[in-house]
Design an enzyme around this catalytic site. Sequence first.
Site, PDB file in Angstrom:
ATOM      1  N   ASP A  37      -2.816 -13.328  -5.033  1.00  0.00           N
ATOM      2  CA  ASP A  37      -2.249 -12.450  -4.009  1.00  0.00           C
ATOM      3  C   ASP A  37      -2.253 -13.240  -2.706  1.00  0.00           C
ATOM      4  OD1 ASP A  37      -5.021 -12.205  -3.237  1.00  0.00           O
ATOM      5  OD2 ASP A  37      -5.190 -10.753  -4.876  1.00  0.00           O
ATOM      6  N   LYS A  52       1.995  -8.176  -3.999  1.00  0.00           N
ATOM      7  CA  LYS A  52       2.901  -7.118  -3.534  1.00  0.00           C
ATOM      8  C   LYS A  52       4.143  -7.080  -4.401  1.00  0.00           C
ATOM      9  CE  LYS A  52       1.280  -5.771   0.704  1.00  0.00           C
ATOM     10  NZ  LYS A  52       0.574  -6.792   1.436  1.00  0.00           N
ATOM     11  N   MET A 109     -13.025  -5.625   5.136  1.00  0.00           N
ATOM     12  CA  MET A 109     -11.940  -4.626   5.183  1.00  0.00           C
ATOM     13  C   MET A 109     -12.235  -3.583   6.263  1.00  0.00           C
ATOM     14  SD  MET A 109     -11.417  -4.162   1.075  1.00  0.00           S
ATOM     15  CE  MET A 109     -13.179  -4.146   0.746  1.00  0.00           C
TER      16      MET A 109
END
Length: 276
Positions: A43, A64, A179
């Site tokens: 990714d 994606k 995150m």
Amino acid sequence: MSAPDTDVEPGTVYLVGSGPGDPELLTVRAIRLLEAADIVLHDKLPGPEIIESLPEDRREDVGKRAGGERTPQSEINERLVELARAGKSVVRLKGGDPFVFGRGGEEAEYLAAHEVPFEVVPAITAAIAAPAVAGIPVTHRDHASSVSFVTGHEDPTKPESAVDWEALAATGGTIVVLMGVGRLPDYTAALREAGMAPDTPVALVERGTRPGQRVATGTIETIVDVRDEADISPPAVTVIGDVAGTRESVADFLRNDYGAAADAESEAAADSEGED
Ligand code: SAH
């Protein structure tokens, strides 16, 4: 160190960590597998410096789908099994360490359930490396004898939140949030409510070990404004605790030169924020 291509097995998946982004921080095993595997599924997180060094016909972006939405994990799992069953040697390349907030554990379970052999190749997690290259040790004999790695992705006010911020505040150790750019206001508020001292140092390390790395520092009370002022965006880690304040004493001699110019700028922004 040369790369013998005899050590990849057909029909096997290699869950490989890329480290925090600087190609120099890949493991020897990761480099060998990246050179030898039939196909690399990745990714965006490993970063362009590593991904673009792979030949286009041996890499597949599974991050994606067309239209910008995220590929469901189930599709990635199925693709891994499909390629392995076709006899390919497959590297599943993940940012940082594959088993630290990388869903590597889920991929391993899925592979095992489908009787696909796999190997895990651990790597340097951004949770430790991003603070380190910013001059912040996640533990320090005088400041922190424990460190917790937590996800900042959840809403801390929701009762089902799996992160116990109150308990974390009570440890007195370092908290590294992954995150956690978007929800910074929520969990800093939760930590304050749990009694964390308002002058607790906090650092944001954006794009750690990559070109243009930036560091912005403040306290548990000021860090949201610092983030906004410096416009810090993912990927970034939040380091909360006294160790985040030790950076100043080493910064002048720190030679991890990933983004010194941008770094100075974001600190200027943070400083002026503090003086206002
Ligand atoms: N498996 C990864 C973490 C995946 S979760 C690891 O071990 O590093 C994704 C989060 O990792 C990002 O939101 C960010 O918090 C952190 N991250 C990954 N690479 C980073 C980097 N180069 N600099 C700062 N944070 C990073």
